[in-house]
Scaffold this active site. Structure first.
Site, PDB file in Angstrom:
ATOM      1  N   HIS A 290     130.846  24.594  16.130  1.00  0.00           N
ATOM      2  CA  HIS A 290     131.376  23.441  15.386  1.00  0.00           C
ATOM      3  C   HIS A 290     132.279  23.869  14.238  1.00  0.00           C
ATOM      4  O   HIS A 290     132.844  23.011  13.542  1.00  0.00           O
ATOM      5  CB  HIS A 290     130.241  22.566  14.856  1.00  0.00           C
TER       6      HIS A 290
ATOM      7  N   TYR B 101     129.325  27.324  26.076  1.00  0.00           N
ATOM      8  CA  TYR B 101     129.092  26.789  24.738  1.00  0.00           C
ATOM      9  C   TYR B 101     128.700  27.869  23.720  1.00  0.00           C
ATOM     10  O   TYR B 101     127.720  27.742  22.993  1.00  0.00           O
ATOM     11  CB  TYR B 101     128.022  25.695  24.812  1.00  0.00           C
TER      12      TYR B 101
ATOM     13  N   HIS C  52     132.203  15.848  26.143  1.00  0.00           N
ATOM     14  CA  HIS C  52     131.437  17.029  26.583  1.00  0.00           C
ATOM     15  C   HIS C  52     131.152  16.929  28.083  1.00  0.00           C
ATOM     16  O   HIS C  52     131.140  17.947  28.794  1.00  0.00           O
ATOM     17  CB  HIS C  52     130.116  17.154  25.820  1.00  0.00           C
TER      18      HIS C  52
ATOM     19  N   GLU D 224     134.038  22.477  21.711  1.00  0.00           N
ATOM     20  CA  GLU D 224     133.877  21.554  20.585  1.00  0.00           C
ATOM     21  C   GLU D 224     135.214  20.920  20.171  1.00  0.00           C
ATOM     22  O   GLU D 224     135.279  19.718  19.885  1.00  0.00           O
ATOM     23  CB  GLU D 224     133.254  22.287  19.394  1.00  0.00           C
TER      24      GLU D 224
ATOM     25  N   ASP E 188     129.626  29.410  14.274  1.00  0.00           N
ATOM     26  CA  ASP E 188     129.071  28.280  15.014  1.00  0.00           C
ATOM     27  C   ASP E 188     130.214  27.557  15.734  1.00  0.00           C
ATOM     28  O   ASP E 188     131.313  27.443  15.182  1.00  0.00           O
ATOM     29  CB  ASP E 188     128.373  27.329  14.022  1.00  0.00           C
TER      30      ASP E 188
ATOM     31  N   HIS F 157     133.495  11.849  21.436  1.00  0.00           N
ATOM     32  CA  HIS F 157     133.188  13.288  21.385  1.00  0.00           C
ATOM     33  C   HIS F 157     132.100  13.636  22.406  1.00  0.00           C
ATOM     34  O   HIS F 157     132.270  14.554  23.216  1.00  0.00           O
ATOM     35  CB  HIS F 157     132.749  13.659  19.957  1.00  0.00           C
ATOM     36  N   GLU F 158     131.002  12.902  22.362  1.00  0.00           N
ATOM     37  CA  GLU F 158     129.864  13.251  23.242  1.00  0.00           C
ATOM     38  C   GLU F 158     130.236  13.064  24.710  1.00  0.00           C
ATOM     39  O   GLU F 158     129.941  13.923  25.548  1.00  0.00           O
ATOM     40  CB  GLU F 158     128.625  12.420  22.880  1.00  0.00           C
TER      41      GLU F 158
HETATM   42  N1  ASN Z   1     126.537  16.570  17.931  1.00  0.00           N
HETATM   43  C1  ASN Z   1     126.560  17.909  18.425  1.00  0.00           C
HETATM   44  C2  ASN Z   1     127.674  18.078  19.413  1.00  0.00           C
HETATM   45  O1  ASN Z   1     127.976  17.202  20.193  1.00  0.00           O
HETATM   46  C3  ASN Z   1     125.294  18.266  19.056  1.00  0.00           C
HETATM   47  C4  ASN Z   1     125.317  19.692  19.390  1.00  0.00           C
HETATM   48  O2  ASN Z   1     125.401  20.545  18.540  1.00  0.00           O
HETATM   49  N2  ASN Z   1     125.263  20.002  20.671  1.00  0.00           N
HETATM   50  O3  ASN Z   1     128.274  19.107  19.421  1.00  0.00           O
HETATM   51 ZN    ZN Z   2     129.974  18.480  20.348  1.00  0.00          ZN
END
Ligand code: ASN
Ligand code: ZN
Ligand code: CA
Length: 333
Positions: A234, A161, A150, A170, A232, A146-147
């Site tokens: 997420h 974002y 990004h 996301e 949000d 996931h990271e």
């Molecule tokens: N873990 C979160 C993400 O990768 C950190 C954030 O909110 N940026 O989205």
């Molecule tokens: Zn993320």
């Protein structure tokens, strides 16, 4: 021909026994992978500032599977970065996050009791906390995928974002984090359509997110609605995650690798999946060719339909499934 790097072995906290490619330096080894653009992992030593220290080891055997051993989570994230690198390279011919052969850095043991992980364009690096009581590190395979994804978004569509583009940003990271998890075929962390299921972030044994029906977490959106972009990122990501699940696996009940799913559509329609590899190829093509900083869900529908046309043709089953899956999450023309 010369072997690139040294063959090490590791035992990750979540990922168990894994192979690692490392760098020999004098009498010691460094957790730095010359076969994958010198991707490396540092120990932040529980600080929130500074460069950390590169993990080193005298015998090239890293970690022991416990959190008490500082190397174990280092193994998780170095291996997660390796699997993510390999997934993009093998599947799409992408040579690293920026497609320039350069590896990213991972930072383990950031702060104390830090319950998050994040990507940062500035350092071209991923940072991982040790979680609640420093006992639930955010270092599982889907989190690493996931990271790092990004970074891929930053290098391609640059989805802003916030608002709907933030939700798509996301969702993209959840989609490819999941694809990496399936790709790796890790003995302890098998592929699923759940996010963060290994981390136990709530202390309830429940995953952070569910792609088959995102609203199951109590906050994510399973269906598009007016104002979806106010959630949000997420949670608005749920619409994209749900689309991807429907396109991959179809609606209704299904068990994969021992995990049971039940994916409803928002309008009661039935969707037949095309498999996750084709679904991800369509999404990747849309991300890298058609999505931009301000892409909305409606735009993402158009982008994925264009991608499906490029890859399979406008009369293909894949094209029709993309259309049906967006309809299933209430995104229409
Ligand atoms: N873990 C979160 C993400 O990768 C950190 C954030 O909110 N940026 O989205
Ligand atoms: Zn993320
Ligand atoms: Ca997962």
């Amino acid at each position: 021909s010369a072997t690139i790097g040294d063959a090490g072995t590791g035992t990750g906290y979540y990922d168990g026994p894994v192979a690692l490619t490392t760098t020999k330096s004098g009498a010691s080894y460094q957790l730095k992978d010359p076969s994958r653009g010198n991707q490396s992992t540092v120990d932040m030593n529980n600080a929130t500032t500074g460069a950390g220290t590169l993990f080193t080891d005298p015998d090239n055997k890293w970690g022991d599977g416990t959190v008490a051993n500082r190397q174990s989570t280092g193994v998780d994230v170095q291996y997660g970065a390796a699997m993510t690198w390999d997934f993009y390279k093998t599947t799409y011919g992408r040579n690293g996050i920026k497609d320039n052969g350069k590896g990213a850095m991972s930072k383990a043991h950031y702060g104390r009791n830090y319950v998050n992980a994040f990507w940062n364009d500035g350092c071209f690096c991923m940072t991982y906390g040790d979680g609640a009581q420093n006992k639930h590190p955010l270092t599982a395979l889907d989190v690493a995928g996931h990271e790092m994804s990004h970074g891929v978004t930053s290098a391609t569509a640059k989805l802003r974002y916030s608002g709907e583009s933030g939700g798509l940003n996301e969702a993209n990271s959840d989609i490819f984090g999941t694809m990496v998890e399936f790709y790796a075929k890790n003995s302890k962390d098998v592929g699923d359509y759940l996010i963060g299921e290994k981390v136990d972030i709530f202390g309830t044994g429940k995953p952070l997110r569910y792609m088959d029906d995102p609203k199951k977490d109590g906050q994510s959106l399973s269906c598009w609605k007016v104002g979806a972009g106010n959630s949000d990122v997420h949670y608005s990501s749920g619409i994209g995650n749900h689309f991807f699940y429907l396109l991959s696996e179809g609606s209704g009940a299904k068990t994969i690798n021992g995990v049971s799913y039940n994916s409803p559509t928002c309008d009661g329609s039935k969707v037949t999946g095309i498999g996750r590899d084709a679904a991800a190829k369509i999404w990747y093509t849309a991300l890298t060719k058609y999505m931009t900083a301000t892409t909305t869900y409606k735009d993402a529908r158009a982008a994925t339909l264009k991608a499906a046309t490029d890859l399979y043709g406008a009369t293909s089953a894949q094209y029709k499934a993309v259309d049906a899956s967006w309809k299933g999450v209430a995104v229409t023309a």
